[in-house]
Write a protein that holds these residues in place. Structure first.
Motif, PDB file in Angstrom:
ATOM      1  N   UNK A 217       0.807  -1.228   0.000  1.00  0.00           N
ATOM      2  CA  UNK A 217       0.000   0.000   0.000  1.00  0.00           C
ATOM      3  C   UNK A 217       0.840   1.278   0.000  1.00  0.00           C
ATOM      4  N   UNK A 218       2.124   1.179  -0.317  1.00  0.00           N
ATOM      5  CA  UNK A 218       2.904   2.414  -0.467  1.00  0.00           C
ATOM      6  C   UNK A 218       2.307   3.219  -1.617  1.00  0.00           C
ATOM      7  N   UNK A 219       1.956   4.471  -1.394  1.00  0.00           N
ATOM      8  CA  UNK A 219       1.356   5.260  -2.476  1.00  0.00           C
ATOM      9  C   UNK A 219       2.379   5.659  -3.526  1.00  0.00           C
ATOM     10  N   UNK A 220       1.913   5.945  -4.715  1.00  0.00           N
ATOM     11  CA  UNK A 220       2.793   6.481  -5.754  1.00  0.00           C
ATOM     12  C   UNK A 220       3.000   7.962  -5.444  1.00  0.00           C
ATOM     13  N   UNK A 221       4.144   8.233  -4.866  1.00  0.00           N
ATOM     14  CA  UNK A 221       4.423   9.572  -4.363  1.00  0.00           C
ATOM     15  C   UNK A 221       5.910   9.853  -4.513  1.00  0.00           C
ATOM     16  N   UNK A 222       6.260  11.126  -4.703  1.00  0.00           N
ATOM     17  CA  UNK A 222       7.656  11.514  -4.860  1.00  0.00           C
ATOM     18  C   UNK A 222       8.336  11.569  -3.508  1.00  0.00           C
ATOM     19  N   UNK A 223       9.414  10.812  -3.376  1.00  0.00           N
ATOM     20  CA  UNK A 223      10.154  10.768  -2.129  1.00  0.00           C
ATOM     21  C   UNK A 223      11.468  11.510  -2.223  1.00  0.00           C
TER      22      UNK A 223
ATOM     23  N   UNK B 159      15.103  12.845  -3.136  1.00  0.00           N
ATOM     24  CA  UNK B 159      15.855  13.063  -4.384  1.00  0.00           C
ATOM     25  C   UNK B 159      14.989  12.903  -5.631  1.00  0.00           C
ATOM     26  N   UNK B 160      13.692  13.188  -5.484  1.00  0.00           N
ATOM     27  CA  UNK B 160      12.787  13.111  -6.625  1.00  0.00           C
ATOM     28  C   UNK B 160      12.400  11.710  -7.039  1.00  0.00           C
ATOM     29  N   UNK B 161      12.820  10.697  -6.263  1.00  0.00           N
ATOM     30  CA  UNK B 161      12.502   9.307  -6.593  1.00  0.00           C
ATOM     31  C   UNK B 161      11.018   9.057  -6.378  1.00  0.00           C
ATOM     32  N   UNK B 162      10.386   8.403  -7.334  1.00  0.00           N
ATOM     33  CA  UNK B 162       8.964   8.085  -7.204  1.00  0.00           C
ATOM     34  C   UNK B 162       8.806   6.733  -6.532  1.00  0.00           C
ATOM     35  N   UNK B 163       8.143   6.743  -5.373  1.00  0.00           N
ATOM     36  CA  UNK B 163       7.862   5.511  -4.655  1.00  0.00           C
ATOM     37  C   UNK B 163       6.551   4.909  -5.151  1.00  0.00           C
ATOM     38  N   UNK B 164       6.356   3.639  -4.817  1.00  0.00           N
ATOM     39  CA  UNK B 164       5.120   2.954  -5.143  1.00  0.00           C
ATOM     40  C   UNK B 164       5.081   1.612  -4.450  1.00  0.00           C
ATOM     41  N   UNK B 165       4.079   0.785  -4.740  1.00  0.00           N
ATOM     42  CA  UNK B 165       3.965  -0.520  -4.101  1.00  0.00           C
ATOM     43  C   UNK B 165       5.244  -1.344  -4.228  1.00  0.00           C
ATOM     44  N   UNK B 166       5.610  -1.992  -3.135  1.00  0.00           N
ATOM     45  CA  UNK B 166       6.750  -2.910  -3.070  1.00  0.00           C
ATOM     46  C   UNK B 166       8.109  -2.223  -3.263  1.00  0.00           C
TER      47      UNK B 166
END
Length: 349
Positions: free
Chosen positions: A290-296, A298-305
């Motif tokens: 359930x990690x959202x697709x969000x910018x973390x 250094x601009x890295x885009x997070x998401x599931x897994x």
């Protein structure tokens, strides 16, 4: 050995501070007094480059953004007063029934609507020697999220020259109450830009805990032998993982007693290895479905897994299952647990 306290602004709940700990090997950790969040955990990879092994944000303000809070994954925060799920948000102490917050499918998740993860902790003290440490305090008032008793909680983080980041919880109460506290750091030993399926994982457990359809522990132990949950020998996380669900399961640590090894994880890319030791009887593996697709960072885009959690705690929902360890804290007793994250890269301890 270094420690630094930086003012980060003021909220309605209090002033925000970021405390930085650094050892002589160049490993550094940033602790935010909001939610006792581990904001960063930077270590040297095998090639000597720095890698931040926890998910989060570059700026403190981003932890308060609507985008983050609307799809809230508890990045790097302390979880309490009761970790994981409590069935129906109900429990009984000394014959008295308590109805706490029901914030997840009728159950109580991670302490309720506003758990310790959204509280501003008091910075009690910090020091550079002999090891960089910081101690935070939060007093959870009687009736908060409908839990009984005033709970006085201290958390001490310490970073030593063995590349061990430890955190210790100590708490007392003035009335019998349910307590089961953990920390919810999201680890990606590659730095967060990729998913964690190829990470190597070992879990020191012979059994895992059965859960109902809402992920609530039932009390039944299931042997892990010949199941997709068998991490007794090192293998990739994704070898037997359901690609849609991942893992969201509590493992009962084998031969617990004192500070015991719970799990080991390693990156094939960076060579960074994480060993988790704990005084707790359970480690909960969550692979970030359930990690959202969000910018973390250094601009890295997070998401599931994109990360995994190894949450050390007592068996979830134990307050409702007599066969599981007692999670009632009473006046005159001290709640005390310790977890250690030891990092290495093959070139250093």
């Amino acid at each position: 050995m270094k420690v630094n306290k930086q003012y980060c602004g003021t909220t309605a709940k209090g002033d925000l501070y970021l405390i930085s700990l650094e050892n002589e090997k160049g490993t550094s950790v940033e602790i935010l007094n909001y939610g006792a969040i581990i904001k960063s955990f930077k270590v040297k990879a095998a090639d000597g480059k720095e890698v931040d092994i926890v998910l989060g944000f570059d700026n403190v303000d981003e932890y308060f953004s609507k985008e983050y809070l609307s799809n809230y994954p508890y990045f790097g925060a302390v979880i309490g007063r009761y970790a994981n799920r409590v069935k129906g948000g109900k429990f009984k102490i000394d014959g008295k029934d308590y109805q706490i917050a029901q914030n997840q499918n009728g159950d109580c998740l991670h302490g309720g609507i506003e758990g310790f993860d959204k509280k501003v902790f008091e910075v009690i003290g910090y020091t550079a020697l002999p090891n960089p440490t910081v101690t935070l305090r939060y007093i959870s008032s009687d009736g908060e999220e409908h839990f009984p008793g005033n709970l006085d909680l201290y958390i001490t983080f310490e970073l030593n020259n063995e590349n061990e980041l430890s955190y210790e919880f100590k708490a007392t109460t003035d009335a019998p109450t349910a307590v089961n506290i953990t920390h919810h750091s999201y680890f990606n030993l590659d730095g967060g830009a990729t998913t964690i399926g190829e990470h190597l994982l070992t879990i020191n457990a012979d059994n895992y805990l059965e859960q109902d359809s809402n992920y609530v522990v039932t009390g039944n132990l299931i042997p892990i032998a010949s199941t997709a949950h068998d991490f007794r020998t090192e293998r990739t996380i994704n070898r037997d993982m359901d690609p849609e669900e991942g893992y969201d399961q509590s493992f009962v640590i084998a031969n617990p007693g004192g500070l015991a090894l719970a799990a080991k994880a390693k990156s094939k890319e960076t060579g960074v290895q994480l060993n988790v030791f704990t005084t707790e009887p359970v480690v909960h593996l969550y692979c970030g479905k359930y990690i959202p697709e969000i910018k973390g960072k250094n601009g890295v885009k997070y998401g599931p897994f994109h990360a995994f959690c190894l949450e050390t705690q007592v068996h979830p929902n134990a307050i409702n299952i007599p066969s599981l360890p007692d999670t009632i804290l009473r006046p005159g007793s001290v709640y005390s647990t310790r977890t250690v994250y030891k990092v290495s890269n093959g070139n250093q301890g």
